[in-house]
Enzyme design. Sequence first.
Site, PDB file in Angstrom:
ATOM      1  N   TYR A   3       0.846  -1.197   0.000  1.00 41.45           N
ATOM      2  CA  TYR A   3       0.000   0.000   0.000  1.00 41.45           C
ATOM      3  C   TYR A   3       0.879   1.244   0.000  1.00 41.45           C
ATOM      4  O   TYR A   3       1.676   1.472   0.920  1.00 41.45           O
ATOM      5  CB  TYR A   3      -0.933   0.015   1.207  1.00 41.45           C
ATOM      6  CG  TYR A   3      -1.949  -1.107   1.242  1.00 41.45           C
ATOM      7  CD1 TYR A   3      -2.224  -1.889   0.128  1.00 41.45           C
ATOM      8  CD2 TYR A   3      -2.648  -1.400   2.415  1.00 41.45           C
ATOM      9  CE1 TYR A   3      -3.156  -2.917   0.168  1.00 41.45           C
ATOM     10  CE2 TYR A   3      -3.579  -2.429   2.464  1.00 41.45           C
ATOM     11  CZ  TYR A   3      -3.822  -3.184   1.344  1.00 41.45           C
ATOM     12  OH  TYR A   3      -4.738  -4.206   1.396  1.00 41.45           O
TER      13      TYR A   3
ATOM     14  N   GLY B  20     -12.352   1.517   5.007  1.00 46.31           N
ATOM     15  CA  GLY B  20     -11.384   2.601   4.931  1.00 46.31           C
ATOM     16  C   GLY B  20     -12.119   3.916   5.053  1.00 46.31           C
ATOM     17  O   GLY B  20     -13.348   3.959   5.087  1.00 46.31           O
TER      18      GLY B  20
END
Length: 334
Positions: free
Chosen positions: A54, A285
Amino acid sequence: MDFRYLGNSGLKISEIIYGNWLTHGSQVENDAALACVRAALDAGITTFDTADVYANTKAESVLGEALKDERRASIEIFTKVYWPTGPGGPNDTGLSRKHIMESIDGSLERLGTDYVDLYQAHRYDYETPLEETMQAFADVVRHGKALYIGVSEWTADQIRSGHALAKDLGIQLISNQPQYSMLWRVIEDQVVPTSRELGVSQIVWSPIAQGVLTGKYKPGAELPAGSRATDDKGGADMIRHFLDDEVLTAVQGLQPIADGLDVTMAQLAIAWVLANDNVAGAIVGASRPEQVESNAAAAGLTLDDDVLKAVDAALGNLPKTDPELTKSPSGRVV
């Protein structure tokens, strides 16, 4: 916040998991990212999911900074290995022993911790013998660098093979991290039954289908400014296959169901995946703290059979269900 056991283990995790894919180190500035993590902790979320890939390792660093003052035993930190990191050399990807052993050390340093609670194979590696991969994971556990092992987007047969090797090596493979939502149900036919049999839980990503199940994307309308669909750092690519007018029209039919429960459409979508008894947690998220607070409110929300049937009726045959859509890349990505 409600908690569930992860697989056939004694580890409890929060039903809502905070994940920082496509946000920390990429879409969201550090101050906002730290605020989102604080909101997650305030909402009772104890489980945090990230990966070395990420933002090319930056997301792990941001999460480590955000959690540095928390009591380590009171939180659960998950990360993953497989995708290319660093300069993308020939050994900077995959599930070889070399890549796993080097990657776990890098992840721990960035996260500022001595161990992760769950270390996950981010995809299946067709080019490395599974025995090599599982032996490396076993050594990671024995060295105290991870407590448990999981996988992500593995097929039912791959999960069965990995689970058998893990058992032979004396470690616990307890989870799979697949995409799962009202619109993406490809794990239901094979992965979920196999996982139930083996004592493996699902920790699912994209439970609101990259934001489509919030209802904010309207059929025939311009994409909302600043939304995932307009993000040029990866978000737009991930959401594109959901942005079909037929799908978006059907999603609008979920609004009356949510209204009847006095919840948001996002909360309905998260509660829907948690209604599957093989799902231990839903990863959410956020780019703003209020999104975290709202999503966390889906914990403990029970949907009865009439609601589940109404969801199916609204979406018809649009959800993807083909098990063949659960698969890893056929070759290394370098």
